[in-house]
Write a protein that holds these residues in place. Structure first.
Motif, PDB file in Angstrom:
ATOM      1  N   PRO A  97       0.840  -1.200   0.000  1.00 56.79           N
ATOM      2  CA  PRO A  97       0.000   0.000   0.000  1.00 56.79           C
ATOM      3  C   PRO A  97       0.875   1.250   0.000  1.00 56.79           C
ATOM      4  CG  PRO A  97      -0.743  -1.584   1.650  1.00 56.79           C
ATOM      5  CD  PRO A  97       0.604  -2.047   1.176  1.00 56.79           C
ATOM      6  N   SER A  98       0.467   2.272  -0.713  1.00 52.37           N
ATOM      7  CA  SER A  98       1.205   3.525  -0.727  1.00 52.37           C
ATOM      8  C   SER A  98       1.026   4.256   0.594  1.00 52.37           C
ATOM      9  CB  SER A  98       0.699   4.422  -1.865  1.00 52.37           C
ATOM     10  OG  SER A  98       0.850   3.782  -3.115  1.00 52.37           O
ATOM     11  N   ALA A  99       1.923   5.188   0.871  1.00 56.44           N
ATOM     12  CA  ALA A  99       1.775   6.011   2.071  1.00 56.44           C
ATOM     13  C   ALA A  99       0.430   6.730   2.013  1.00 56.44           C
ATOM     14  CB  ALA A  99       2.911   7.020   2.151  1.00 56.44           C
ATOM     15  N   GLY A 100      -0.340   6.624   3.085  1.00 57.03           N
ATOM     16  CA  GLY A 100      -1.657   7.243   3.147  1.00 57.03           C
ATOM     17  C   GLY A 100      -2.787   6.348   2.675  1.00 57.03           C
ATOM     18  N   GLN A 101      -2.466   5.212   2.072  1.00 59.40           N
ATOM     19  CA  GLN A 101      -3.506   4.320   1.552  1.00 59.40           C
ATOM     20  C   GLN A 101      -3.994   3.355   2.623  1.00 59.40           C
ATOM     21  OE1 GLN A 101      -2.228   1.778  -1.684  1.00 59.40           O
ATOM     22  NE2 GLN A 101      -4.323   1.209  -2.244  1.00 59.40           N
ATOM     23  N   VAL A 102      -5.298   3.205   2.718  1.00 58.38           N
ATOM     24  CA  VAL A 102      -5.931   2.246   3.616  1.00 58.38           C
ATOM     25  C   VAL A 102      -6.893   1.403   2.795  1.00 58.38           C
ATOM     26  CG1 VAL A 102      -7.439   1.929   5.617  1.00 58.38           C
ATOM     27  CG2 VAL A 102      -5.736   3.770   5.623  1.00 58.38           C
ATOM     28  N   ILE A 103      -6.764   0.094   2.893  1.00 64.09           N
ATOM     29  CA  ILE A 103      -7.601  -0.838   2.141  1.00 64.09           C
ATOM     30  C   ILE A 103      -8.551  -1.547   3.101  1.00 64.09           C
ATOM     31  CG2 ILE A 103      -7.582  -2.953   0.740  1.00 64.09           C
ATOM     32  CD1 ILE A 103      -4.694  -2.047  -0.112  1.00 64.09           C
ATOM     33  N   THR A 104      -9.820  -1.587   2.785  1.00 69.99           N
ATOM     34  CA  THR A 104     -10.794  -2.299   3.620  1.00 69.99           C
ATOM     35  C   THR A 104     -11.711  -3.141   2.741  1.00 69.99           C
ATOM     36  OG1 THR A 104     -12.370  -0.448   3.580  1.00 69.99           O
ATOM     37  CG2 THR A 104     -10.802  -0.512   5.406  1.00 69.99           C
ATOM     38  N   ASN A 105     -12.099  -4.289   3.277  1.00 68.94           N
ATOM     39  CA  ASN A 105     -13.102  -5.151   2.657  1.00 68.94           C
ATOM     40  C   ASN A 105     -12.821  -5.440   1.177  1.00 68.94           C
ATOM     41  OD1 ASN A 105     -14.613  -5.350   5.087  1.00 68.94           O
ATOM     42  ND2 ASN A 105     -15.429  -3.297   4.691  1.00 68.94           N
ATOM     43  N   GLN A 106     -11.601  -5.861   0.913  1.00 66.85           N
ATOM     44  CA  GLN A 106     -11.189  -6.218  -0.448  1.00 66.85           C
ATOM     45  C   GLN A 106     -11.217  -7.736  -0.596  1.00 66.85           C
ATOM     46  OE1 GLN A 106      -7.668  -4.278  -2.499  1.00 66.85           O
ATOM     47  NE2 GLN A 106      -6.736  -6.245  -2.018  1.00 66.85           N
ATOM     48  N   ALA A 107     -11.833  -8.232  -1.653  1.00 65.62           N
ATOM     49  CA  ALA A 107     -11.946  -9.677  -1.862  1.00 65.62           C
ATOM     50  C   ALA A 107     -10.569 -10.336  -1.918  1.00 65.62           C
ATOM     51  CB  ALA A 107     -12.717  -9.961  -3.144  1.00 65.62           C
ATOM     52  N   SER A 108     -10.473 -11.530  -1.353  1.00 66.43           N
ATOM     53  CA  SER A 108      -9.219 -12.277  -1.358  1.00 66.43           C
ATOM     54  C   SER A 108      -9.521 -13.768  -1.297  1.00 66.43           C
ATOM     55  CB  SER A 108      -8.353 -11.881  -0.159  1.00 66.43           C
ATOM     56  OG  SER A 108      -7.172 -12.666  -0.096  1.00 66.43           O
ATOM     57  N   THR A 109      -8.664 -14.560  -1.923  1.00 70.25           N
ATOM     58  CA  THR A 109      -8.761 -16.019  -1.817  1.00 70.25           C
ATOM     59  C   THR A 109      -7.430 -16.587  -1.336  1.00 70.25           C
ATOM     60  OG1 THR A 109      -8.151 -16.275  -4.154  1.00 70.25           O
ATOM     61  CG2 THR A 109     -10.513 -16.209  -3.622  1.00 70.25           C
ATOM     62  N   ARG A 110      -6.672 -15.795  -0.609  1.00 70.62           N
ATOM     63  CA  ARG A 110      -5.336 -16.217  -0.180  1.00 70.62           C
ATOM     64  C   ARG A 110      -5.421 -17.393   0.794  1.00 70.62           C
ATOM     65  NH1 ARG A 110      -0.378 -12.101   1.349  1.00 70.62           N
ATOM     66  NH2 ARG A 110       1.249 -13.523   0.624  1.00 70.62           N
ATOM     67  N   SER A 111      -4.446 -18.303   0.699  1.00 70.48           N
ATOM     68  CA  SER A 111      -4.372 -19.447   1.598  1.00 70.48           C
ATOM     69  C   SER A 111      -3.181 -19.314   2.535  1.00 70.48           C
ATOM     70  CB  SER A 111      -4.248 -20.749   0.799  1.00 70.48           C
ATOM     71  OG  SER A 111      -5.422 -20.984   0.040  1.00 70.48           O
TER      72      SER A 111
ATOM     73  N   ASN B 197     -11.486 -14.986   2.695  1.00 74.80           N
ATOM     74  CA  ASN B 197     -12.469 -14.531   1.710  1.00 74.80           C
ATOM     75  C   ASN B 197     -12.393 -13.021   1.490  1.00 74.80           C
ATOM     76  OD1 ASN B 197     -13.765 -13.557   4.023  1.00 74.80           O
ATOM     77  ND2 ASN B 197     -15.268 -15.235   4.049  1.00 74.80           N
ATOM     78  N   LYS B 198     -11.650 -12.335   2.375  1.00 78.08           N
ATOM     79  CA  LYS B 198     -11.445 -10.901   2.129  1.00 78.08           C
ATOM     80  C   LYS B 198     -10.319 -10.338   2.986  1.00 78.08           C
ATOM     81  CE  LYS B 198     -15.005  -9.105   5.331  1.00 78.08           C
ATOM     82  NZ  LYS B 198     -16.219  -8.256   5.407  1.00 78.08           N
ATOM     83  N   VAL B 199      -9.757  -9.245   2.498  1.00 83.63           N
ATOM     84  CA  VAL B 199      -8.851  -8.421   3.293  1.00 83.63           C
ATOM     85  C   VAL B 199      -9.737  -7.460   4.073  1.00 83.63           C
ATOM     86  CG1 VAL B 199      -7.042  -6.662   3.233  1.00 83.63           C
ATOM     87  CG2 VAL B 199      -6.990  -8.555   1.602  1.00 83.63           C
ATOM     88  N   VAL B 200      -9.793  -7.649   5.375  1.00 82.98           N
ATOM     89  CA  VAL B 200     -10.625  -6.772   6.195  1.00 82.98           C
ATOM     90  C   VAL B 200     -10.002  -5.384   6.277  1.00 82.98           C
ATOM     91  CG1 VAL B 200     -11.621  -6.401   8.491  1.00 82.98           C
ATOM     92  CG2 VAL B 200     -11.453  -8.708   7.569  1.00 82.98           C
ATOM     93  N   TYR B 201      -8.677  -5.353   6.487  1.00 82.08           N
ATOM     94  CA  TYR B 201      -7.984  -4.071   6.689  1.00 82.08           C
ATOM     95  C   TYR B 201      -6.519  -4.236   6.319  1.00 82.08           C
ATOM     96  CZ  TYR B 201      -6.379   0.221   8.962  1.00 82.08           C
ATOM     97  OH  TYR B 201      -5.838   1.462   9.213  1.00 82.08           O
ATOM     98  N   ALA B 202      -5.973  -3.256   5.610  1.00 83.17           N
ATOM     99  CA  ALA B 202      -4.538  -3.279   5.297  1.00 83.17           C
ATOM    100  C   ALA B 202      -4.042  -1.855   5.132  1.00 83.17           C
ATOM    101  CB  ALA B 202      -4.270  -4.076   4.026  1.00 83.17           C
ATOM    102  N   THR B 203      -2.864  -1.589   5.672  1.00 81.87           N
ATOM    103  CA  THR B 203      -2.239  -0.271   5.514  1.00 81.87           C
ATOM    104  C   THR B 203      -0.763  -0.360   5.867  1.00 81.87           C
ATOM    105  OG1 THR B 203      -2.495   2.099   6.005  1.00 81.87           O
ATOM    106  CG2 THR B 203      -2.591   0.577   7.882  1.00 81.87           C
TER     107      THR B 203
ATOM    108  N   LEU C  57      -5.073  -7.561   7.923  1.00 81.81           N
ATOM    109  CA  LEU C  57      -5.936  -8.512   8.613  1.00 81.81           C
ATOM    110  C   LEU C  57      -6.881  -9.137   7.594  1.00 81.81           C
ATOM    111  CD1 LEU C  57      -6.488  -6.219  11.634  1.00 81.81           C
ATOM    112  CD2 LEU C  57      -5.763  -8.589  11.905  1.00 81.81           C
ATOM    113  N   TYR C  58      -6.797 -10.468   7.483  1.00 80.70           N
ATOM    114  CA  TYR C  58      -7.652 -11.224   6.577  1.00 80.70           C
ATOM    115  C   TYR C  58      -8.794 -11.866   7.348  1.00 80.70           C
ATOM    116  CZ  TYR C  58      -3.893 -11.205   3.024  1.00 80.70           C
ATOM    117  OH  TYR C  58      -2.938 -10.852   2.108  1.00 80.70           O
ATOM    118  N   GLN C  59      -9.999 -11.878   6.757  1.00 87.93           N
ATOM    119  CA  GLN C  59     -11.099 -12.664   7.321  1.00 87.93           C
ATOM    120  C   GLN C  59     -11.093 -14.027   6.645  1.00 87.93           C
ATOM    121  OE1 GLN C  59     -15.209 -11.066   8.113  1.00 87.93           O
ATOM    122  NE2 GLN C  59     -15.755 -12.570   6.534  1.00 87.93           N
ATOM    123  N   LEU C  60     -11.279 -15.077   7.454  1.00 91.53           N
ATOM    124  CA  LEU C  60     -11.249 -16.439   6.945  1.00 91.53           C
ATOM    125  C   LEU C  60     -12.643 -16.964   6.633  1.00 91.53           C
ATOM    126  CD1 LEU C  60      -8.599 -17.864   9.440  1.00 91.53           C
ATOM    127  CD2 LEU C  60      -8.218 -16.926   7.145  1.00 91.53           C
ATOM    128  N   THR C  61     -12.677 -18.063   5.915  1.00 92.09           N
ATOM    129  CA  THR C  61     -13.956 -18.665   5.528  1.00 92.09           C
ATOM    130  C   THR C  61     -14.559 -19.512   6.640  1.00 92.09           C
ATOM    131  OG1 THR C  61     -12.768 -20.548   4.574  1.00 92.09           O
ATOM    132  CG2 THR C  61     -13.326 -18.724   3.087  1.00 92.09           C
TER     133      THR C  61
END
Length: 313
Positions: free
Chosen positions: A107-121, A138-144, A152-156
């Protein structure tokens, strides 16, 4: 920060260390390290970026008993299955790692990501660093990477479902500030190694390249963390709870450049500590999660950075 922050040996390696699990976990035996890095080829690829770097060959520390239960291995970083102090067994599980370990890039400086779809294992480890199972997001709840360095990833599956199938319970995030002088373990699921040292103190601001982090934990010199340890939970051995998340080291003594964070005090004075590692505090995260492990950046006491509003066109 080592792209994923801390760099050194990694699988250039396919011939030096076998990789196991769907996430590429190094198959070395568990270690408790006191400054030593795993023996490997001098030229190694950074776990997070694929960048080839130069690293010294040294002898691994002796193997000692350490619990890896609840830690996870990512393809390029470490992490952990975590719960908030008030999380319930029926809540969806959460995996925590660094912001710079995000699969879509830093993430760039100042960028905050929330509720982004993810299938990471993620490969979930048991107490002896064996594979306990695979977790899926199933999603990236929060990233910065602003003020802190966390994803922080939310799991299935819920914590109860995970524990029923793997026997592994989550680690608990402490809701109190780390304590100077307390003994800590930095537990890397990627390398299956534990780095033991103490909280040396705190950096008012820690600056690395375009990113600035607030009130960072500084390790005593014994924690010589390496590439792939990015995202490891930092556990206060007094409480057994997660007090911070491992994220960077000043590698070559440069000032405020990539892989060479500098400390900046309240007056703006800069201090460089070559070879010293740092972590980002996590005690502020629980206030931002409400019932059901739901992110609420407007909750009372939540100080995590918020996404910048997009102006209408």
């Amino acid at each position: 920060m080592r792209k994923p922050l801390l760099a050194t040996l990694t699988a250039v390696a396919l011939g030096v260390a076998a990789l196991v699990g769907t996430t590429g976990t190094a198959a070395a035996a568990p270690d408790r390290a006191s400054g030593a890095t795993p023996a490997a080829a001098t030229a190694a690829m950074h776990p997070d970026s694929g960048k080839v770097i130069s690293s010294p060959v040294s002898t691994p520390a002796s193997v000692t008993a350490a619990s890896f239960a609840g830690t996870v291995a990512l393809s390029n970083c470490s992490g952990s299955l975590v719960r908030m102090p008030n999380s319930q067994a029926t809540d969806p599980g959460l995996v925590m790692t660094n912001g710079h370990c995000l699969e879509t890039g830093f993430p760039s400086a100042g960028q905050v990501i929330t509720n982004q779809a993810s299938t990471r294992s993620f490969t979930l480890l048991n107490a002896s660093a064996g594979t306990a199972g695979t977790l899926k997001a199933n999603k990236v709840v929060y990233a910065t990477m602003t003020d802190t360095d966390v994803t922080l990833y939310q799991l299935t599956r819920t914590y109860a479902q995970i524990q029923q199938s793997t026997g592994i319970a989550p680690l608990t995030l402490s809701a109190t500030h780390p304590v100077q002088g307390h003994a800590i373990d930095v537990v890397s699921g990627y390398w299956k190694r534990v780095y033991s040292c103490s909280v040396d103190g705190f950096a008012y601001r820690l600056k690395e390249g375009q990113w600035t982090w607030k009130d960072a934990v500084r390790y005593t010199p014994e924690c010589q963390v390496i590439g792939g340890t990015s995202g490891s939970p930092v556990i206060d051995t007094t409480t057994g709870q997660v007090t911070a998340i491992n994220n960077t080291t000043n590698e070559s003594g440069e000032s405020c450049t990539l892989d060479n964070p500098c400390e900046v005090n309240e007056q703006g004075a800069v201090t460089i500590r070559k070879g010293i590692g740092y972590a980002q505090e996590t005690y502020g995260i629980p206030a931002c999660f409400t019932t059901g492990n739901k992110l609420n950046l407007s909750a009372t006491g939540c100080t995590l950075p918020k996404p910048t509003a997009v102006s209408p066109r």
